[in-house]
Design a protein around this motif. Structure first.
Motif, PDB file in Angstrom:
ATOM      1  N   LEU A   1      20.342  44.473  77.657  1.00  0.00           N
ATOM      2  CA  LEU A   1      19.552  45.706  77.631  1.00  0.00           C
ATOM      3  C   LEU A   1      19.132  46.087  79.048  1.00  0.00           C
ATOM      4  O   LEU A   1      18.953  45.221  79.907  1.00  0.00           O
ATOM      5  CB  LEU A   1      18.294  45.522  76.775  1.00  0.00           C
ATOM      6  N   ALA A   2      18.954  47.373  79.278  1.00  0.00           N
ATOM      7  CA  ALA A   2      18.428  47.829  80.563  1.00  0.00           C
ATOM      8  C   ALA A   2      16.968  47.405  80.681  1.00  0.00           C
ATOM      9  O   ALA A   2      16.251  47.303  79.678  1.00  0.00           O
ATOM     10  CB  ALA A   2      18.547  49.346  80.666  1.00  0.00           C
ATOM     11  N   SER A   3      16.511  47.187  81.916  1.00  0.00           N
ATOM     12  CA  SER A   3      15.133  46.721  82.126  1.00  0.00           C
ATOM     13  C   SER A   3      14.109  47.715  81.587  1.00  0.00           C
ATOM     14  O   SER A   3      13.090  47.316  81.012  1.00  0.00           O
ATOM     15  CB  SER A   3      14.885  46.473  83.616  1.00  0.00           C
ATOM     16  N   ASN A   4      14.380  49.013  81.740  1.00  0.00           N
ATOM     17  CA  ASN A   4      13.412  49.996  81.238  1.00  0.00           C
ATOM     18  C   ASN A   4      13.359  49.982  79.709  1.00  0.00           C
ATOM     19  O   ASN A   4      12.320  50.262  79.110  1.00  0.00           O
ATOM     20  CB  ASN A   4      13.721  51.395  81.770  1.00  0.00           C
ATOM     21  N   THR A   5      14.473  49.642  79.061  1.00  0.00           N
ATOM     22  CA  THR A   5      14.471  49.514  77.606  1.00  0.00           C
ATOM     23  C   THR A   5      13.622  48.323  77.184  1.00  0.00           C
ATOM     24  O   THR A   5      12.834  48.408  76.225  1.00  0.00           O
ATOM     25  CB  THR A   5      15.905  49.351  77.072  1.00  0.00           C
ATOM     26  N   VAL A   6      13.769  47.206  77.901  1.00  0.00           N
ATOM     27  CA  VAL A   6      12.955  46.022  77.610  1.00  0.00           C
ATOM     28  C   VAL A   6      11.479  46.342  77.807  1.00  0.00           C
ATOM     29  O   VAL A   6      10.624  45.933  77.012  1.00  0.00           O
ATOM     30  CB  VAL A   6      13.376  44.826  78.488  1.00  0.00           C
ATOM     31  N   SER A   7      11.173  47.093  78.862  1.00  0.00           N
ATOM     32  CA  SER A   7       9.782  47.463  79.128  1.00  0.00           C
ATOM     33  C   SER A   7       9.219  48.319  77.999  1.00  0.00           C
ATOM     34  O   SER A   7       8.046  48.182  77.621  1.00  0.00           O
ATOM     35  CB  SER A   7       9.689  48.229  80.455  1.00  0.00           C
ATOM     36  N   THR A   8      10.055  49.181  77.423  1.00  0.00           N
ATOM     37  CA  THR A   8       9.616  49.999  76.287  1.00  0.00           C
ATOM     38  C   THR A   8       9.300  49.108  75.092  1.00  0.00           C
ATOM     39  O   THR A   8       8.276  49.278  74.420  1.00  0.00           O
ATOM     40  CB  THR A   8      10.696  51.025  75.910  1.00  0.00           C
ATOM     41  N   TYR A   9      10.196  48.144  74.829  1.00  0.00           N
ATOM     42  CA  TYR A   9       9.942  47.200  73.730  1.00  0.00           C
ATOM     43  C   TYR A   9       8.664  46.401  73.991  1.00  0.00           C
ATOM     44  O   TYR A   9       7.864  46.160  73.084  1.00  0.00           O
ATOM     45  CB  TYR A   9      11.123  46.245  73.554  1.00  0.00           C
ATOM     46  N   ARG A  10       8.468  45.996  75.258  1.00  0.00           N
ATOM     47  CA  ARG A  10       7.278  45.218  75.608  1.00  0.00           C
ATOM     48  C   ARG A  10       6.017  46.019  75.303  1.00  0.00           C
ATOM     49  O   ARG A  10       5.052  45.484  74.742  1.00  0.00           O
ATOM     50  CB  ARG A  10       7.326  44.837  77.091  1.00  0.00           C
ATOM     51  N   ALA A  11       6.031  47.297  75.656  1.00  0.00           N
ATOM     52  CA  ALA A  11       4.860  48.146  75.404  1.00  0.00           C
ATOM     53  C   ALA A  11       4.576  48.254  73.911  1.00  0.00           C
ATOM     54  O   ALA A  11       3.419  48.185  73.470  1.00  0.00           O
ATOM     55  CB  ALA A  11       5.083  49.530  76.006  1.00  0.00           C
ATOM     56  N   ARG A  12       5.629  48.393  73.102  1.00  0.00           N
ATOM     57  CA  ARG A  12       5.448  48.469  71.650  1.00  0.00           C
ATOM     58  C   ARG A  12       4.888  47.166  71.094  1.00  0.00           C
ATOM     59  O   ARG A  12       4.030  47.162  70.208  1.00  0.00           O
ATOM     60  CB  ARG A  12       6.793  48.762  70.974  1.00  0.00           C
ATOM     61  N   ILE A  13       5.395  46.050  71.637  1.00  0.00           N
ATOM     62  CA  ILE A  13       4.946  44.733  71.173  1.00  0.00           C
ATOM     63  C   ILE A  13       3.472  44.528  71.487  1.00  0.00           C
ATOM     64  O   ILE A  13       2.697  44.057  70.642  1.00  0.00           O
ATOM     65  CB  ILE A  13       5.805  43.631  71.820  1.00  0.00           C
ATOM     66  N   LEU A  14       3.072  44.880  72.707  1.00  0.00           N
ATOM     67  CA  LEU A  14       1.663  44.734  73.079  1.00  0.00           C
ATOM     68  C   LEU A  14       0.778  45.584  72.177  1.00  0.00           C
ATOM     69  O   LEU A  14      -0.290  45.138  71.730  1.00  0.00           O
ATOM     70  CB  LEU A  14       1.462  45.129  74.548  1.00  0.00           C
ATOM     71  N   GLU A  15       1.240  46.799  71.875  1.00  0.00           N
ATOM     72  CA  GLU A  15       0.461  47.687  71.012  1.00  0.00           C
ATOM     73  C   GLU A  15       0.339  47.116  69.594  1.00  0.00           C
ATOM     74  O   GLU A  15      -0.744  47.097  69.010  1.00  0.00           O
ATOM     75  CB  GLU A  15       1.106  49.065  70.963  1.00  0.00           C
TER      76      GLU A  15
END
Length: 222
Positions: A184-198
């Motif tokens: 996955l692209a790093s920005n995609t992982v960052s999007t998933y990370r934000a959803r996970i934290l939420e």
């Protein structure tokens, strides 16, 4: 009665050999069990199932969760899509509370810890080969806990891809490392990370790691 034809997907040769011996030693009753193929990566499992014609050549897939190349949960989803009638029995070193519910929700016919007794292993293979669902006492407890848990709590609320990222984040991997491992692209992982934290109500990776410890921390995909 025909033999039960088995494919073993596990990246450790000693585990595969042990399973083959176990199935052979304890299958003196009918039906007996025959290992038709072995695979040590996720893509190899899918290729072997394809080569054998799915349920035309196999009765059960014994599938480890921590496979290199493509983890067992991804492989399970692919098998359910391409071969929906082929039973898949998931194997893991992780406790039932960590993965059993997720595996069954994704379509597995059962979940078994690798430390299970040999008789339980053989019984599980026979049951799922006959079209049944194998649920151990520990798995039944995990399922009951998941049903009783309020919506929006626990890692079960995460999507499959979010759960993959969650596992790796809680194990201390960076966004770039996760991207490389999952393709996955790093920005995609960052999007998933934000959803996970939420979804988990955590503010950063440290809080997420503590959250993972409370809910039974899952090891990263191999």
């Amino acid at each position: 009665m025909n033999d039960i034809r088995v494919l073993i997907g596990d990246d450790h040769r000693i585990v595969r050999e042990g399973l083959k011996q176990m199935l052979g030693d304890l299958s003196n009753g009918l039906p007996s069990m025959t290992v038709r193929a072995e695979a040590q990566t996720g893509p190899e499992v899918l290729a072997a199932v394809q080569e054998l014609g799915g349920p035309d050549g196999l009765d059960v897939v014994l599938l480890d969760i921590a496979l290199p190349g493509r983890d067992g949960l991804d492989v399970l989803q692919a098998l359910r899509k391409d071969w929906p009638t082929l039973p898949v029995l998931m194997l893991s070193t992780y406790p039932e509370k960590q993965y059993a519910v997720r595996c069954i929700k994704l379509g597995a016919s059962g979940y078994l810890n690798k430390s299970a007794d040999a008789d339980d292993m053989v019984s599980a293979v026979r049951k799922v080969a006959a079209g049944g669902l194998y649920v151990s006492a520990a798995t039944a407890e995990a399922l009951a806990a998941a049903v009783g848990r309020n919506a929006g709590q626990g890692p079960e609320q995460l999507s499959h891809r979010e759960h993959q990222v969650y596992r790796l984040l809680s194990a201390g991997h960076s966004v770039s490392e996760i991207g490389a491992q999952l393709g996955l692209a790093s920005n995609t992982v960052s999007t998933y990370r934000a959803r996970i934290l939420e979804k988990t109500g955590t503010k950063n990776d440290v809080e997420l790691a503590l959250y993972a410890e409370r809910h039974g921390k899952a090891a990263p995909a191999a």
